[in-house]
Design a protein around this motif. Structure first.
Motif, short mmCIF file in Angstrom:
data_model
loop_
_atom_site.label_atom_id
_atom_site.label_comp_id
_atom_site.label_asym_id
_atom_site.label_seq_id
_atom_site.Cartn_x
_atom_site.Cartn_y
_atom_site.Cartn_z
N PHE A 33 2.21 3.44 6.84
CA PHE A 33 1.68 2.35 6.01
C PHE A 33 2.30 1.03 6.44
N MET A 78 0.83 -1.21 0.00
CA MET A 78 0.00 0.00 0.00
C MET A 78 0.86 1.25 0.00
N HIS A 121 0.09 5.04 -1.88
CA HIS A 121 0.43 6.29 -1.19
C HIS A 121 1.58 7.03 -1.86
N GLU A 171 -2.82 4.53 7.46
CA GLU A 171 -3.64 3.43 6.95
C GLU A 171 -4.52 2.92 8.07
#
Ligand SMILES: NC(=O)c1ccc[n+]([C@@H]2O[C@H](COP(=O)([O-])OP(=O)(O)OC[C@H]3O[C@@H](n4cnc5c(N)ncnc54)[C@H](O)[C@@H]3O)[C@@H](O)[C@H]2O)c1
Length: 416
Positions: free
Chosen positions: A94, A21, A26, A117
């Motif tokens: 993250f 992620m 991001h 997150e």
């Protein structure tokens, strides 16, 4: 290396930027895309705030490679040093869920604005503590609510706001796909997701999403009944080693919402897709229905509703799928992670509103926690209202559930 970041630039610490992620959504799709477009446009419609980033992680080599690949000047394996540096005003997280709370507490202590997150923590108690600490420190905080920014859900929101549905009756959602076991084909998700001891599990992963989707579109979640299962008990990790899958990989749940809407949502990494998209929601209302996915949105108003008659003796030739009308986008939808990042940066820079804060994150963690309680105990669990001050009440509810489980287990052991 520049000593200072120019005033029209905001500095972001990106912790876990080499993860799935962190990297794709991001770094590449959000922050680098924002840098590429010249920054975030502020409310005056003229001023832009450019972004500058420092990548943080555990592997210097990975960070160096990423930095070189994307023309990023700063990276470090030392989070404390980055947090102590005034050039960086936002801390973004993250990391794997398990590592998150400790890092966020450091960032709160350093006085950074924080964007993270989900889930914000592994337990509701800890998620609420983060919300309280951030509140006491007076720092801006935000949690990813990406699903709300999907084109399909944006179109759904527009339908709700327009009154298309009349009275909304129910929501039925299907999320999932087959995640390979890792033996004859590599798994397409990290192995920690399938180990409870490492913060994995589909309830912990998906219920925080379902909580914000439901509460923002249909109403606060008042109760949950969930059945969590581990369908595949053994998987193969990134190194080719077999491991016991200790976390739930499918969850079947019913949520009752404020206002009377009932939502049934299936979440599964052990299902094969026979839908248009990997997530789909059907919303039925007195005046119309809609089926939305990540991108698509089909509607059927009541005055275009067919009148099926049940007859098991005759094959039904009616094309039900053909009765639906595709709802147009009527505007460009950008990557949802990027849009939310831009909103959060505007929240930090010019105090634009932001409802998606740590408290919202804590509500998501609570729903996951209570979903697991429901599954263990085989009962419907009520979800208390969460507020910073009233948090103790919600914590008590969770604690009494734990006590109930312990009592039930003791009774069971005694009866044997
Ligand atoms: N919003 C969404 O749709 C969505 C989707 C998937 C995952 N997530 C969330 O994003 C987070 C990351 O998930 P992912 O799929 O990118 O995982 P990942 O395993 O690909 O990445 C995790 C990152 O954390 C780092 N890390 C691992 N263990 C660590 C430790 N002990 N200390 C410090 N760093 C550590 C790794 O190096 C990596 O950079 C999770 O919290 C997950 O729940 C959100």
């Amino acid at each position: 290396m520049a000593d200072t970041v120019a005033p029209q630039t905001i500095g972001i610490i990106m912790n876990g930027a080499s993860g799935r992620m962190g990297y794709r959504q991001h770094l590449v799709r959000s922050i680098l895309a924002i840098r590429e477009q010249g920054g975030v446009l502020l409310a005056d419609g003229e001023t832009r705030v450019q972004v500058e980033m420092i990548l943080v992680g555990r592997s210097e080599k990975k960070l160096a490679d990423l930095a070189a690949k994307h023309g990023i000047e700063h990276y470090t394996t030392n989070l404390d040093e980055a947090l102590a540096d005034d050039r960086w005003q936002i801390y973004a997280d993250f990391l794997v869920t398990k590592a998150r709370a400790a890092a966020i507490k450091k960032a709160i202590a350093a006085g950074k604005a924080i964007y993270t997150e989900k889930p914000t923590a592994e337990s509701f108690e800890e998620a609420l503590e983060l919300a309280r600490l951030a509140d006491e420190a007076g720092i801006k905080n935000g949690v990813v609510h990406d699903k709300l920014y999907l084109p399909g859900l944006q179109k759904l929101k527009r339908l709700i706001d327009s009154g298309f549905f009349g009275r909304i009756l129910s929501v039925r959602g299907e999320f999932g796909y087959w995640v390979f076991e890792g033996d004859w084909q590599p798994a397409q998700r990290p192995s920690w997701n399938y180990r409870a001891e490492d913060g994995g599990g589909i309830i912990v992963d998906m219920f925080p999403h379902w909580n914000y989707v439901l509460e923002n579109l249909f109403g606060r979640v008042e109760s949950v009944y969930a059945k969590a299962v581990t369908e595949i008990p053994e998987r193969v990790d990134e190194r080719g080693d077999r491991y016991p899958a200790t976390a739930d990989d499918a969850a079947y749940a019913i949520f009752e919402l404020e206002g009377g809407v009932v939502a049934q949502l299936n979440s599964s990494w052990t299902t094969r897709v026979n839908r248009d998209e990997l997530v789909e929601f059907q919303v039925d209302g007195t005046h119309g229905s809609a089926v939305v996915g990540l991108f698509g949105c089909k509607i059927q108003p009541r005055n275009a509703t067919p009148k099926p008659v049940w007859n098991p003796d005759l094959a039904d030739e009616h094309d039900y799928a053909g009765d639906w009308i595709e709802s147009p986008g009527n505007r460009e939808f950008e990557n949802g992670f990027k849009t939310q990042w831009e909103e959060f940066i505007r929240h930090v820079v010019e105090d634009a509103p932001n409802e998606f804060d740590f408290l919202a994150g804590a509500r998501g963690v609570l729903l996951a926690e209570q979903g697991l309680v429901s599954s263990r105990e085989g009962r419907r669990v009520e979800i208390p209202v969460v507020a910073l001050e009233a948090g103790a009440a919600a914590s008590d509810a969770a604690a009494s559930d734990t006590a109930a489980i312990a009592a039930a287990e003791a009774e069971f052991a005694g009866a044997r």
